[in-house]
Design an enzyme around this catalytic site. Structure first.
Site, short mmCIF file in Angstrom:
data_model
loop_
_atom_site.label_atom_id
_atom_site.label_comp_id
_atom_site.label_asym_id
_atom_site.label_seq_id
_atom_site.Cartn_x
_atom_site.Cartn_y
_atom_site.Cartn_z
N CYS A 89 0.03 -7.59 1.25
CA CYS A 89 -0.84 -6.90 2.19
C CYS A 89 -1.05 -7.75 3.47
O CYS A 89 -0.11 -7.92 4.23
CB CYS A 89 -2.16 -6.53 1.51
SG CYS A 89 -3.09 -5.28 2.39
N HIS B 108 0.53 -3.29 -3.09
CA HIS B 108 -0.09 -4.22 -4.03
C HIS B 108 0.61 -4.14 -5.39
O HIS B 108 0.27 -3.24 -6.18
CB HIS B 108 -1.57 -3.89 -4.20
CG HIS B 108 -2.37 -4.13 -2.97
ND1 HIS B 108 -3.14 -5.25 -2.79
CD2 HIS B 108 -2.49 -3.39 -1.83
CE1 HIS B 108 -3.72 -5.20 -1.59
NE2 HIS B 108 -3.34 -4.08 -0.99
N GLU C 63 0.08 -5.80 -7.94
CA GLU C 63 -0.91 -5.98 -9.03
C GLU C 63 -1.71 -4.71 -9.29
O GLU C 63 -2.45 -4.65 -10.28
CB GLU C 63 -1.84 -7.15 -8.71
CG GLU C 63 -2.82 -6.93 -7.57
CD GLU C 63 -2.22 -7.07 -6.18
OE1 GLU C 63 -1.00 -7.32 -6.07
OE2 GLU C 63 -2.97 -6.92 -5.19
#
Lengths: 218, 253
Positions: free
Chosen positions: A89, A197, A199
């Site tokens: 990001c 992202h 994750e």
């Protein structure tokens, strides 16, 4: 996904105090990393195989922190030495020269500009800003980083209002369409950074982290 | 293209899911972490926990639930209910929530939205709006306390205002349709979606999968939230996405 017997890859995770890094840390651990949060560049050693930089918050605060803590210098040297790096990001956006967000200078490691999404329409609807949700990253490169990921595209989770523009084409890892195509990931050598992202992207995100950690070990 | 998001919402009270999931594979139907994991396996795009614990000592239990969930699931998690201050929000984000949802607190103290968005970024501030149609008119009023208390706020005005204050998303619930299972309030959703520059999550009224299609196509919702149709196992997340896909909408399958 979890590597139980294989050797864990040592990962230094940059913690500059802007938010919670639990999910990034857990995702990297689940993908085979032995993760350590580092608040000071002096805590990073030669034993760390990979440096991960999950940027959060506003880029102006992020850049202030990077300069004050001298992580800025560490990141520049790390990437210049082609040591394994993963930015997420803002950790992508900060690598470039300049951002429209707060008219802020970035690290300038790569040429390119960070711009705000312009108001656009798609199928007769105004596109919302932030670009929030799952969208497809279509890969423009090949190689071990993309093992078990489909080149025609995988869906990842995005949440951002700014994107990197005018990136050198040979660095483009993947592109995503939001009104028009934008660069959603870059790779140069072992420096990788994504706008999305991993994750937050369930199995495909963990796969990408796992591939990165393999790359870091070799 | 950006996918339409399907978001299951779990009501959590004192650390337990209220009206637990009726999935066969669950060992403990009241455990929010197990519910979250089951929804991740089904392919839910995000998850919302709504803390309906009345007392403030329930807050620590919620932090613990969020911590355990964030350690196990890898998708965005929004937590709402009882967050009153920047400190409350910080604690919930630190526990592992990706976003927080503010409802009554935002109305009582709009500055909270501004301060929280500045501190943590617009993307993690969701403002939840409970709307009820003014009888016999084409306008909607903002309600608080689960739809019991009427405010002076017009829904469209309030939606625009919270975007200005820094909300990154609006969670819009029709109190008229909520629990009725007869479909979302399409007109309300469309009006708010057109008025707000940020994504709008439609909530309240899902009874079947056609309702999801309607609120995305005609209501222009960016995402749909539903509880009972998924919790009771009436439909899986995958079935919902296939329905949307067959209607020509982008989904993540």
């Amino acid at each position: 996904m979890e590597q139980s017997c294989a050797k864990k890859t040592r990962v230094a995770l940059i913690d500059y105090g802007m938010g919670n890094l639990r999910s990034v840390a857990r995702a990297l651990e689940k993908s085979g990393g032995a993760v350590r949060l580092v608040c000071d560049p002096r805590e990073v050693t030669d034993a760390d195989r990979a440096l991960v930089f999950p940027g959060q918050g506003a880029i102006v605060d992020c850049m202030d922190c990077l300069k004050r803590t001298e992580f800025a210098t560490l990141i520049r040297e790390w990437i210049a030495a082609d040591r394994p790096f993963f930015g997420v990001c803002l950790g992508l956006q900060a690598l470039f020269e300049h951002s429209e967000e707060g008219n802020c200078a970035g690290l300038g490691i790569f040429p390119g500009q960070v711009r705000r999404f312009a108001p656009m329409e798609e199928n007769g609807r105004a596109l919302k800003i932030p670009h929030m949700g799952w969208n497809t990253a279509v890969f423009r490169q090949k190689g071990p980083l993309l093992e078990n990921l489909r080149p025609e595209g995988e869906d990842f989770y995005f949440v951002h209002s700014y994107y990197v523009d005018a990136v050198a084409s040979e660095m483009v890892l993947c592109e995503t369409c939001y009104g028009e195509n934008f660069v959603s990931g870059i790779q140069r050598g072992r420096c990788i950074a994504t706008q999305f992202h991993p994750e937050k992207s369930q199995a495909k995100g963990l796969q990408l982290y796992q591939n990165f950690l393999h790359l870091a070990e070799n | 293209m950006l996918s339409v998001r399907i978001i299951p919402c779990l009501d959590v009270k004192a650390g337990r899911v209220v009206k637990g999931l009726q999935f066969e594979q669950l060992r403990d139907v009241g455990d929010p972490v197990e519910a979250a994991r089951a929804y991740q396996e089904q392919g839910a795009d995000e998850l919302v926990f709504l803390d309906i614990t009345a007392s403030s000592d329930g807050r620590n239990i919620m932090h613990e639930v969020v911590e355990r969930t964030a350690s196990e699931i890898f998708m965005p998690l929004t937590v709402g209910g009882g967050l009153r201050s920047v400190e409350d929000i910080r604690a919930m984000l630190n526990a592992g929530a990706d976003k927080v949802s503010l409802n009554t607190a935002a109305i009582q103290n709009p500055d909270l939205v501004l301060q929280a968005a500045k501190k943590f970024g617009n993307q993690c501030i969701v403002v939840a709006i409970d709307a009820r149609r003014e009888p016999g008119t084409d306008s909607w009023r903002v309600y608080t306390h689960g739809g019991r208390n009427r405010t002076d706020l017009d829904v469209l005005d309030w939606a625009k205002r919270v975007v200005e204050l820094g909300a990154g998303e609006i969670l819009l619930t029709s109190m008229d349709c909520d629990g009725m299972q007869s479909g979302y309030d399409i007109e309300l959703t469309r009006r708010v979606s057109e008025a707000a520059s940020v994504p709008v999550i439609a909530s309240g009224g899902a009874g079947n999968l056609d309702h999801l299609v309607d609120v995305v196509r005609d209501g222009k919702a960016s995402a749909v939230l539903a509880a009972s149709i998924f919790h009771f196992g009436t439909y899986t997340i995958r079935q919902a996405k296939e329905k949307l896909r067959d209607a020509g909408m982008p989904v993540r399958l």
